[in-house]
Design an enzyme around this catalytic site. Structure first.
Site, PDB file in Angstrom:
ATOM      1  N   CYS A   2       0.873  -1.164   0.000  1.00  0.00           N
ATOM      2  CA  CYS A   2       0.000   0.000   0.000  1.00  0.00           C
ATOM      3  C   CYS A   2       0.911   1.215   0.000  1.00  0.00           C
ATOM      4  O   CYS A   2       2.100   1.104   0.262  1.00  0.00           O
ATOM      5  CB  CYS A   2      -0.867   0.035   1.254  1.00  0.00           C
ATOM      6  SG  CYS A   2      -1.850  -1.458   1.468  1.00  0.00           S
ATOM      7  N   ARG A  27       1.746   1.480  -5.871  1.00  0.00           N
ATOM      8  CA  ARG A  27       1.905   0.515  -4.780  1.00  0.00           C
ATOM      9  C   ARG A  27       0.621  -0.236  -4.447  1.00  0.00           C
ATOM     10  O   ARG A  27       0.630  -1.201  -3.673  1.00  0.00           O
ATOM     11  CB  ARG A  27       2.383   1.235  -3.520  1.00  0.00           C
ATOM     12  CG  ARG A  27       3.706   1.951  -3.691  1.00  0.00           C
ATOM     13  CD  ARG A  27       4.124   2.603  -2.394  1.00  0.00           C
ATOM     14  NE  ARG A  27       4.276   1.619  -1.357  1.00  0.00           N
ATOM     15  CZ  ARG A  27       5.366   0.904  -1.148  1.00  0.00           C
ATOM     16  NH1 ARG A  27       6.406   1.063  -1.914  1.00  0.00           N
ATOM     17  NH2 ARG A  27       5.417   0.022  -0.179  1.00  0.00           N
ATOM     18  N   TRP A  75      -3.721  -1.885  -1.388  1.00  0.00           N
ATOM     19  CA  TRP A  75      -3.737  -3.154  -2.111  1.00  0.00           C
ATOM     20  C   TRP A  75      -4.190  -4.161  -1.068  1.00  0.00           C
ATOM     21  O   TRP A  75      -3.460  -4.471  -0.138  1.00  0.00           O
ATOM     22  CB  TRP A  75      -2.350  -3.492  -2.643  1.00  0.00           C
ATOM     23  CG  TRP A  75      -2.300  -4.708  -3.496  1.00  0.00           C
ATOM     24  CD1 TRP A  75      -2.558  -4.788  -4.839  1.00  0.00           C
ATOM     25  CD2 TRP A  75      -1.955  -6.033  -3.088  1.00  0.00           C
ATOM     26  NE1 TRP A  75      -2.406  -6.078  -5.275  1.00  0.00           N
ATOM     27  CE2 TRP A  75      -2.044  -6.868  -4.223  1.00  0.00           C
ATOM     28  CE3 TRP A  75      -1.593  -6.612  -1.874  1.00  0.00           C
ATOM     29  CZ2 TRP A  75      -1.770  -8.230  -4.187  1.00  0.00           C
ATOM     30  CZ3 TRP A  75      -1.325  -7.972  -1.835  1.00  0.00           C
ATOM     31  CH2 TRP A  75      -1.418  -8.758  -2.980  1.00  0.00           C
ATOM     32  N   ASN A 101       0.714   0.205   6.073  1.00  0.00           N
ATOM     33  CA  ASN A 101       1.123  -0.611   4.923  1.00  0.00           C
ATOM     34  C   ASN A 101       1.792  -1.858   5.498  1.00  0.00           C
ATOM     35  O   ASN A 101       2.784  -1.746   6.204  1.00  0.00           O
ATOM     36  CB  ASN A 101       2.116   0.197   4.080  1.00  0.00           C
ATOM     37  CG  ASN A 101       2.894  -0.635   3.068  1.00  0.00           C
ATOM     38  OD1 ASN A 101       3.982  -0.263   2.660  1.00  0.00           O
ATOM     39  ND2 ASN A 101       2.363  -1.746   2.636  1.00  0.00           N
ATOM     40  N   GLY A 102       1.217  -3.024   5.229  1.00  0.00           N
ATOM     41  CA  GLY A 102       1.814  -4.256   5.750  1.00  0.00           C
ATOM     42  C   GLY A 102       0.733  -5.205   6.239  1.00  0.00           C
ATOM     43  O   GLY A 102      -0.449  -5.062   5.871  1.00  0.00           O
ATOM     44  N   GLU A 488       9.630 -13.366 -20.348  1.00  0.00           N
ATOM     45  CA  GLU A 488       9.352 -11.975 -19.983  1.00  0.00           C
ATOM     46  C   GLU A 488       8.279 -11.373 -20.910  1.00  0.00           C
ATOM     47  O   GLU A 488       7.388 -10.655 -20.452  1.00  0.00           O
ATOM     48  CB  GLU A 488      10.660 -11.165 -20.033  1.00  0.00           C
ATOM     49  CG  GLU A 488      10.547  -9.690 -19.808  1.00  0.00           C
ATOM     50  CD  GLU A 488       9.946  -9.271 -18.465  1.00  0.00           C
ATOM     51  OE1 GLU A 488       9.745 -10.122 -17.589  1.00  0.00           O
ATOM     52  OE2 GLU A 488       9.636  -8.079 -18.325  1.00  0.00           O
ATOM     53  N   LYS A 492       4.696  -9.905 -19.672  1.00  0.00           N
ATOM     54  CA  LYS A 492       4.243  -8.540 -19.973  1.00  0.00           C
ATOM     55  C   LYS A 492       2.843  -8.577 -20.560  1.00  0.00           C
ATOM     56  O   LYS A 492       1.986  -7.792 -20.185  1.00  0.00           O
ATOM     57  CB  LYS A 492       5.170  -7.842 -20.988  1.00  0.00           C
ATOM     58  CG  LYS A 492       6.500  -7.372 -20.525  1.00  0.00           C
ATOM     59  CD  LYS A 492       6.503  -6.210 -19.569  1.00  0.00           C
ATOM     60  CE  LYS A 492       6.342  -6.681 -18.164  1.00  0.00           C
ATOM     61  NZ  LYS A 492       7.548  -6.943 -17.408  1.00  0.00           N
ATOM     62  N   GLU A 495       0.145  -9.708 -17.857  1.00  0.00           N
ATOM     63  CA  GLU A 495      -0.134  -8.830 -16.716  1.00  0.00           C
ATOM     64  C   GLU A 495      -0.838  -7.544 -17.112  1.00  0.00           C
ATOM     65  O   GLU A 495      -1.594  -7.000 -16.306  1.00  0.00           O
ATOM     66  CB  GLU A 495       1.133  -8.542 -15.912  1.00  0.00           C
ATOM     67  CG  GLU A 495       2.147  -7.671 -16.580  1.00  0.00           C
ATOM     68  CD  GLU A 495       3.393  -7.454 -15.719  1.00  0.00           C
ATOM     69  OE1 GLU A 495       3.264  -7.364 -14.503  1.00  0.00           O
ATOM     70  OE2 GLU A 495       4.485  -7.375 -16.298  1.00  0.00           O
ATOM     71  N   HIS A 511       7.167 -30.952 -27.013  1.00  0.00           N
ATOM     72  CA  HIS A 511       6.878 -31.827 -25.869  1.00  0.00           C
ATOM     73  C   HIS A 511       5.544 -31.483 -25.218  1.00  0.00           C
ATOM     74  O   HIS A 511       5.299 -31.864 -24.084  1.00  0.00           O
ATOM     75  CB  HIS A 511       8.009 -31.739 -24.843  1.00  0.00           C
ATOM     76  CG  HIS A 511       9.321 -32.203 -25.384  1.00  0.00           C
ATOM     77  ND1 HIS A 511       9.594 -33.527 -25.648  1.00  0.00           N
ATOM     78  CD2 HIS A 511      10.410 -31.505 -25.782  1.00  0.00           C
ATOM     79  CE1 HIS A 511      10.814 -33.633 -26.151  1.00  0.00           C
ATOM     80  NE2 HIS A 511      11.325 -32.417 -26.249  1.00  0.00           N
ATOM     81  N   LYS A 610       3.053  -2.476  -7.577  1.00  0.00           N
ATOM     82  CA  LYS A 610       4.438  -2.373  -8.032  1.00  0.00           C
ATOM     83  C   LYS A 610       5.410  -3.053  -7.080  1.00  0.00           C
ATOM     84  O   LYS A 610       6.355  -3.690  -7.505  1.00  0.00           O
ATOM     85  CB  LYS A 610       4.799  -0.893  -8.166  1.00  0.00           C
ATOM     86  CG  LYS A 610       6.174  -0.642  -8.709  1.00  0.00           C
ATOM     87  CD  LYS A 610       6.199  -0.850 -10.188  1.00  0.00           C
ATOM     88  CE  LYS A 610       7.571  -0.716 -10.785  1.00  0.00           C
ATOM     89  NZ  LYS A 610       7.669  -1.515 -12.026  1.00  0.00           N
TER      90      LYS A 610
HETATM   91  C1  F6R Z   1       6.371  -7.594 -13.733  1.00  0.00           C
HETATM   92  C2  F6R Z   1       6.771  -7.070 -12.460  1.00  0.00           C
HETATM   93  C3  F6R Z   1       6.916  -7.997 -11.311  1.00  0.00           C
HETATM   94  C4  F6R Z   1       8.196  -7.667 -10.539  1.00  0.00           C
HETATM   95  C5  F6R Z   1       8.286  -8.531  -9.274  1.00  0.00           C
HETATM   96  C6  F6R Z   1       9.569  -8.289  -8.519  1.00  0.00           C
HETATM   97  O1  F6R Z   1       6.316  -6.615 -14.705  1.00  0.00           O
HETATM   98  O2  F6R Z   1       6.977  -5.901 -12.322  1.00  0.00           O
HETATM   99  O3  F6R Z   1       6.902  -9.322 -11.726  1.00  0.00           O
HETATM  100  O4  F6R Z   1       9.287  -7.893 -11.368  1.00  0.00           O
HETATM  101  O5  F6R Z   1       7.209  -8.239  -8.426  1.00  0.00           O
HETATM  102  O6  F6R Z   1       9.690  -6.972  -8.118  1.00  0.00           O
HETATM  103  P1  F6R Z   1      11.072  -6.349  -7.703  1.00  0.00           P
HETATM  104  O7  F6R Z   1      11.947  -6.349  -8.884  1.00  0.00           O
HETATM  105  O8  F6R Z   1      10.728  -4.964  -7.235  1.00  0.00           O
HETATM  106  O9  F6R Z   1      11.617  -7.199  -6.605  1.00  0.00           O
END
Ligand code: F6R
Length: 615
Positions: A2, A27, A75, A101-102, A488, A492, A495, A511, A610
């Site tokens: 959060c 966040r 969140w 937050n937590g 990756e 992308k 998500e 496979h 994030k």
């Molecule tokens: C995907 C994304 C997440 C972060 C993951 C790790 O686009 O952003 O999968 O990569 O939550 O986050 P960090 O790098 O901040 O530890």
């Protein structure tokens, strides 16, 4: 997960809190709330939805008076996202107000005990339990708010960054931190509180980042009083001068942060290697590696831990380290690693990769590895973050703030740092010839210009996106260095566009996943000239003969794949270990355009946040 913001000073708190919440919305963004205090009365507004919804609601429901304020963007963990569960929360008397937050893990037992003693609860949150526990302690022990917060926090288990004030003490906010970030901005006769410095950067460059287990009493007209939550020991505030500027955290003419951050990559990669990569002199300079060279050279193996996109960067690094520096590498999901009793010895080096530097699982993996004697090196973007502080040494990526929830420039800058480390170790070990080493340095130096070139395909990719925006599934294939890029690319797409996507090593297709291929299935294949090219071309043929729709990422000037694929996007040629830095660009753009065409919120995809500070 959060975002929290607070203000106490001589200005109206409302605009500061609202703007701050907007900057912290990355966040968490399922509900938001604000409370203002004018010295006598509090004014509270909360709502399910985004800060924009809160702004609309609070305009009519809240008077904008109040030079003390707290705000929260959520969140959800405990309790569904709705108005009632949104923060801030009052204590039963209405005197104390909190943002959090937590997670308070033992909240149920604490709640039960409080209910037995007559407390009532209106929300399903752990936070409302905490504020009432603080109130009970305060009344029972007859102590001031700061002491009550301290005693209460010693009775709970979990993670928190909290800010709380008492209506009877209009000039004071008490904050505390364990496991979630908390920064205090120090202005002229005013204080700011936030999960990161972005909400207050236009007001002050001076900030104190609380350490885990610290709390602070912030009183107007007085210096911050810092102490340990556990034992009352005095702590001394380390006031940092921040380098962040406002431009970096705004969209700068782009429609979305994600697009801005995709386009920032040439600059970000340059910033990552600036001062470290001295191609003309044939030097890679990295203090964190130099000072610990023996640990790296004597390592049995390197273990890389990370989550999500950072884990994908770790996979690319595995190829690079083994290929160039000949050091064995294992790449682990931090969330699995921390719980599976791994064998770690004092001769292991653990590299933790994290954009935010706050990811709870990665942090826990670091702590475990340290306990077992491993040397821990961090690769983080956020300066001063928990992971940056918890590791023995590290290297920042210097990508600048990444605000779009989907990681883009974090990925390419992480790979850049890890490549520099691999090259440095390779040079020291002599696993590359002088000519090879110099060749890589020159090639890496030229990558920003090649990323720039790769970005020129944006319009073509937008056209391709129109054809696939209604797909329900998508397959991404790559081999060698481009296998993690396929993972990756798939991440992308899923998500931000909510299309189901899978990344696979191209040769694994036969496979199992090949059964999925029909004329409805788009298959993105990374088929650059260096890196098992012929074999990938055979894979493309296999897809073609099953009527799959092929979008291929190829090396400039490629003719063979053009004949087979439905669409071809070119990237410049580079040496094989550096190809991920280029091949990932079209995949980022493809997911961006598809998500946009599907009407998705590109910067704030549903259910995500994030920085994942809960496990
Ligand atoms: C995907 C994304 C997440 C972060 C993951 C790790 O686009 O952003 O999968 O990569 O939550 O986050 P960090 O790098 O901040 O530890």
């Amino acid at each position: 997960m959060c975002g929290i913001v607070g203000y106490i000073g001589h200005r109206e708190a409302y605009p500061i809190i609202i703007k701050g919440l907007q900057r912290l919305e990355y966040r968490g963004y399922d509900s938001a709330g604000i409370v203002l205090f004018d010295g006598e009365n509090t004014n509270l507004s909360k709502t399910k939805g985004k800060v924009e919804d809160l702004k609309r609601k609070s305009k009519v429901s809240i008077s904008t008076n109040g030079k003390l304020g707290l705000g929260h963007t959520r969140w959800a963990t405990h309790g569904v996202p709705n108005d009632v569960n949104s923060h801030p929360h009052y204590s039963n008397s209405g005197d104390l107000v909190i943002i959090h937050n937590g997670i308070i893990e033992n909240y149920e037992s604490v709640k039960k005990a409080l209910v037995n003693r007559g407390y009532e609860f209106h929300s399903d949150t752990d936070t409302e339990v905490l504020v009432n526990l603080i109130e009970e302690v305060k009344n029972k022990e007859g102590v001031m708010l700061g002491k009550a917060v301290q005693i209460a926090l010693n009775q709970v288990v979990g993670a928190y960054a909290i800010a709380v004030f008492d209506k009877n003490k209009p000039d004071e906010i008490v904050v505390a931190k364990l496991g979630s970030p908390l920064a205090i901005g120090i202005g002229d006769g005013e204080y700011f509180i936030a999960s990161d410095a972005s909400p207050f950067i236009e007001f002050t460059n001076n900030a104190v980042y609380l350490e885990d287990g610290e709390m602070a009493i912030i009183r107007l007209g007085k210096e911050i009083k810092l102490r340990k939550i556990k034992n009352d020991a005095i702590a001394y505030p380390n006031i940092l001068e921040l380098q962040l500027n406002l431009e970096e955290i705004e969209k700068g003419g782009y429609d979305h942060f994600m697009l801005k951050e995709i386009y920032e990559q040439p600059r970000a990669i340059k910033d990552t290697y600036r001062g470290r990569l001295l191609a003309d002199e044939g030097i890679v300079r990295m203090a964190g590696i130099d000072q610990n060279m023996e640990r790296f050279l004597n390592a049995n193996r390197i273990i890389i831990v990370a989550c999500g996109t950072s884990w994908h960067a770790g996979l690319v690094a595995e190829y690079i380290f083994e290929d160039l520096a000949r050091i064995p590498v294992e790449v682990e999901y931090a969330s699995e690693f921390r719980y599976r009793n791994p064998v770690i010895t004092e001769n292991d080096v653990l590299i933790a990769i994290s954009q935010s530097g706050e990811t709870a699982d990665t942090l826990a993996a670091i702590k475990m590895a340290k306990e077992k004697g491993a040397f821990v090196f961090g690769v983080c973007n956020v300066v001063g973050s928990s992971i940056a502080r918890e590791t023995h040494a590290g290297a920042y990526t210097h990508a600048g703030p990444e605000i779009g929830v989907a990681s883009t420039k974090a990925f390419t800058t992480q790979i850049t740092v890890l490549t520099l480390i691999a090259l440095k170790l390779a040079k020291e070990k002599g696993s590359l010839s002088e000519a090879e080493f110099h060749g890589y340095l020159t090639e890496l130096e030229g990558i920003p210009a090649k990323v720039e070139k790769a970005l020129e395909s944006n319009a073509l990719i937008e056209t391709i996106a129109t054809e696939y925006k209604d797909s329900t599934n998508c397959l991404y294939l790559g081999r060698g260095y481009n296998f993690p890029v396929a993972l990756e690319g798939a991440l992308k797409l899923k998500e931000i566009s909510y299309i189901h996507a899978e990344g696979y090593p191209a040769a694994e297709m036969k496979h199992g996943p090949i059964a999925l291929i029909d004329e409805e299935m788009p298959v993105v294949v990374i088929a650059t000239r260096k890196g098992h090219y012929e074999k990938v071309v055979s894979n493309i043929q296999e897809i073609k003969s099953r009527s799959g729709r092929i979008i291929a990422v190829v090396t400039e000037g490629d003719e063979s794949v053009k004949e087979l694929a439905d669409h071809v996007v070119e990237v410049p040629e580079t040496s094989e270990p550096l190809t991920p830095l280029l091949t990932t660009i079209p995949l980022q753009l493809l997911s961006y355009h598809i998500a946009l065409m599907r009407g998705c919120n590109v910067d704030q995809p549903r259910n995500l946040a994030k920085s994942v500070t809960v496990e």
